[in-house]
Enzyme design. Structure first.
Site, PDB file in Angstrom:
ATOM      1  N   TYR A 122       8.115  -3.996  -2.896  1.00 54.71           N
ATOM      2  CA  TYR A 122       8.093  -5.091  -2.476  1.00 54.71           C
ATOM      3  C   TYR A 122       8.069  -5.127  -0.756  1.00 54.71           C
ATOM      4  O   TYR A 122       6.469  -5.694  -0.879  1.00 54.71           O
ATOM      5  CB  TYR A 122       9.144  -5.344  -2.065  1.00 54.71           C
ATOM      6  CG  TYR A 122       9.560  -7.294  -2.356  1.00 54.71           C
ATOM      7  CD1 TYR A 122       9.390  -8.249  -3.347  1.00 54.71           C
ATOM      8  CD2 TYR A 122      10.034  -7.772  -1.518  1.00 54.71           C
ATOM      9  CE1 TYR A 122       9.367  -9.552  -3.107  1.00 54.71           C
ATOM     10  CE2 TYR A 122       9.886  -8.969  -0.539  1.00 54.71           C
ATOM     11  CZ  TYR A 122      10.118 -10.082  -1.955  1.00 54.71           C
ATOM     12  OH  TYR A 122       9.571 -11.342  -1.353  1.00 54.71           O
ATOM     13  N   LYS A 132       3.875  -7.341   0.236  1.00 55.63           N
ATOM     14  CA  LYS A 132       4.161  -8.163   1.443  1.00 55.63           C
ATOM     15  C   LYS A 132       3.554  -8.052   2.298  1.00 55.63           C
ATOM     16  O   LYS A 132       2.696  -9.059   3.203  1.00 55.63           O
ATOM     17  CB  LYS A 132       5.680  -8.678   1.650  1.00 55.63           C
ATOM     18  CG  LYS A 132       6.230  -9.508  -0.068  1.00 55.63           C
ATOM     19  CD  LYS A 132       5.246 -10.360  -0.380  1.00 55.63           C
ATOM     20  CE  LYS A 132       5.522 -11.644  -1.169  1.00 55.63           C
ATOM     21  NZ  LYS A 132       5.266 -11.870  -2.467  1.00 55.63           N
TER      22      LYS A 132
END
Length: 252
Positions: free
Chosen positions: A157, A161
């Site tokens: 994740y 990002k």
């Protein structure tokens, strides 16, 4: 000359991905309330139809268009065969939190394909249309505080990002001459119907609150305000930036 900023979106067309529920649906509603014609996009036709019907029942302009943003060719065709958009919100995303030692290739591909690849090519399609229309625009992606810091169990994740933050800055450099602004919204943990059960775990809730300096879990309304700001002329000199909605998480 008036110096009061306007947050109105009258006359603008906005596309919101992942708009069937949660943050995406709330952003679409906020845009419609500010006068935009909103197109809600998601894979589940029934969800976005219900959301669009609800908005239209209030006299707001909303349309549902079922599409999978991971279908690059299909999404590109969808954009090419309609009027250009003034606003794009890349909201669709996912997460598979687990220790790096347990991450599989399937986990990696699922997160990176939606959070990075789909965003990249969806943005490409809409930006091309914006450039051809020649009237500028605003592109925003729902990033995260995890695009600026690290956290255990979030290696994929965070990688996705951080990639989005770099992509946003690079694209802002490319599209500035076309008056197209590119920014990210970086929330902390937000309470939605999907995340609410996690906060019922006191240990988890307290660990999150210990890092949020304002002492509360984020609400959907915290995100919609930032989205309206970035979509509107109130942010007309803002591009290549990240709007931090982390309650102070990244301040230390």
């Amino acid at each position: 000359m008036s110096v009061s900023p306007t947050f109105r979106l009258d006359g603008k067309r906005a596309l919101v991905t992942g708009a069937g529920r949660g943050i995406g649906r709330a952003i679409a509603e906020a845009f419609a309330e500010c006068g935009a014609e909103v197109v809600l996009c998601a894979r589940t036709q029934s969800e976005i139809e219900e959301a669009a019907d609800t908005l239209r029942a209030r006299g707001l302009a909303a349309t549902a268009q079922a599409c999978d943003v991971m279908d690059v060719a299909g999404f590109s065709d969808l954009i090419e065969n309609q009027a250009p958009f003034d606003i794009l919100v890349n909201n669709a995303g996912t997460n598979r939190p687990k220790p790096q030692s347990e991450v599989t290739e399937e986990d990696y591909d699922a997160v990176m394909n939606l959070n990075v690849r789909a965003v990249y090519f969806a943005t490409k399609a809409v930006a091309k249309s914006m450039i051809a229309a020649g009237r500028g625009g605003s592109i925003m992606t729902l990033s995260s505080q995890m695009g600026h810091v690290g956290a255990a169990n979030r290696t994929i994740y965070c990688a996705s990002k951080w990639a989005i933050e770099g992509f946003t800055k690079a694209l802002a450099c490319e599209l500035g001459s076309h008056k197209i602004r590119v920014n990210t919204i970086c929330p902390t943990f937000i309470e939605t119907p999907m995340t609410k059960p996690f906060f019922e775990d006191e240990t988890f809730r307290n660990s999150v609150l210990s890092k949020i300096k304002l002492g509360r879990i984020g609400q959907v309304s915290d995100v919609t305000g930032a989205a309206v700001f970035l979509a509107s002329d109130a942010s007309s000199l803002m591009t290549g930036s990240a709007v931090m909605l982390d309650g102070g998480w990244t301040a230390e």
